[in-house]
Design a protein around this motif. Structure first.
Motif, PDB file in Angstrom:
ATOM      1  N   ALA A  76       1.306  -1.170   0.248  1.00 42.64           N
ATOM      2  CA  ALA A  76       0.642  -0.323  -0.050  1.00 42.64           C
ATOM      3  C   ALA A  76       0.874   1.083   0.111  1.00 42.64           C
ATOM      4  O   ALA A  76       1.851   1.363   0.699  1.00 42.64           O
ATOM      5  CB  ALA A  76      -1.172  -0.080   0.970  1.00 42.64           C
ATOM      6  N   SER A  95       0.728   5.740   0.163  1.00 41.14           N
ATOM      7  CA  SER A  95      -0.104   6.690   0.496  1.00 41.14           C
ATOM      8  C   SER A  95       0.496   7.598  -0.301  1.00 41.14           C
ATOM      9  O   SER A  95       1.676   7.778   0.413  1.00 41.14           O
ATOM     10  CB  SER A  95      -1.216   6.748   0.846  1.00 41.14           C
ATOM     11  N   GLY A 120      -4.728  10.468  -1.739  1.00 39.41           N
ATOM     12  CA  GLY A 120      -4.490   9.488  -2.238  1.00 39.41           C
ATOM     13  C   GLY A 120      -3.700   8.352  -2.041  1.00 39.41           C
ATOM     14  O   GLY A 120      -2.547   8.252  -1.282  1.00 39.41           O
ATOM     15  N   SER A 121      -4.328   6.895  -2.752  1.00 45.57           N
ATOM     16  CA  SER A 121      -3.727   5.619  -1.846  1.00 45.57           C
ATOM     17  C   SER A 121      -3.878   5.019  -3.274  1.00 45.57           C
ATOM     18  O   SER A 121      -5.325   5.073  -4.287  1.00 45.57           O
ATOM     19  CB  SER A 121      -4.468   5.431  -0.399  1.00 45.57           C
ATOM     20  N   VAL A 122      -2.971   3.638  -3.097  1.00 42.39           N
ATOM     21  CA  VAL A 122      -3.495   2.356  -3.840  1.00 42.39           C
ATOM     22  C   VAL A 122      -2.746   1.796  -3.188  1.00 42.39           C
ATOM     23  O   VAL A 122      -2.139   1.867  -2.122  1.00 42.39           O
ATOM     24  CB  VAL A 122      -2.285   2.768  -5.626  1.00 42.39           C
ATOM     25  N   VAL A 123      -3.546   0.485  -3.715  1.00 43.39           N
ATOM     26  CA  VAL A 123      -3.182  -1.379  -3.099  1.00 43.39           C
ATOM     27  C   VAL A 123      -2.711  -2.240  -4.274  1.00 43.39           C
ATOM     28  O   VAL A 123      -3.768  -2.017  -4.631  1.00 43.39           O
ATOM     29  CB  VAL A 123      -4.037  -1.497  -2.331  1.00 43.39           C
ATOM     30  N   TYR A 124      -1.312  -2.605  -4.413  1.00 44.14           N
ATOM     31  CA  TYR A 124      -1.698  -3.954  -5.002  1.00 44.14           C
ATOM     32  C   TYR A 124      -1.208  -5.625  -4.291  1.00 44.14           C
ATOM     33  O   TYR A 124      -0.688  -5.030  -3.399  1.00 44.14           O
ATOM     34  CB  TYR A 124      -0.201  -3.547  -6.226  1.00 44.14           C
ATOM     35  N   LEU A 162      -3.415  -3.950  -9.266  1.00 46.40           N
ATOM     36  CA  LEU A 162      -3.750  -3.696  -8.793  1.00 46.40           C
ATOM     37  C   LEU A 162      -5.115  -3.729  -8.145  1.00 46.40           C
ATOM     38  O   LEU A 162      -5.390  -4.252  -8.490  1.00 46.40           O
ATOM     39  CB  LEU A 162      -4.462  -2.082  -9.587  1.00 46.40           C
TER      40      LEU A 162
END
Length: 87
Positions: A61, A63, A71-75, A86
């Motif tokens: 993760a 951010s 914003g944030s993103v998790v792989y 993703l």
């Protein structure tokens, strides 16, 4: 992010709960609410089918944030196979 910026502008303009916002800000909120109706078509899967051996997988993760937005993103990463998805 757009809603976050609208919230910031609203709180800058108003001092009390019942204060009226400007016509421009009210129009911006109306546009944002109308755009939200398009979200009905988005489907988010709740489960990721992983491999039997979970020792080779992880969730990564990331951010970041500024004064105006965040914003944030998790792989989902399988580093043995060299794949990522993703989430």
């Amino acid at each position: 992010m757009q809603a976050r910026m609208l919230f910031n502008e609203t709180f800058k303009e108003t001092k009390e709960w019942g204060d009226t916002v400007t016509c421009e800000l009210a129009a911006a909120w109306t546009r944002w609410f109308r755009q939200c109706q398009r979200l009905d078509g988005i489907v988010v899967p709740r489960w990721i089918r992983g491999e039997e051996n979970h020792e080779d997988t992880l969730l990564a993760a990331f951010s970041d944030a500024s004064q105006r937005a965040f914003g944030s993103v998790v792989y989902y990463v399988n580093y043995k196979q060299g794949t990522s998805h993703l989430v």
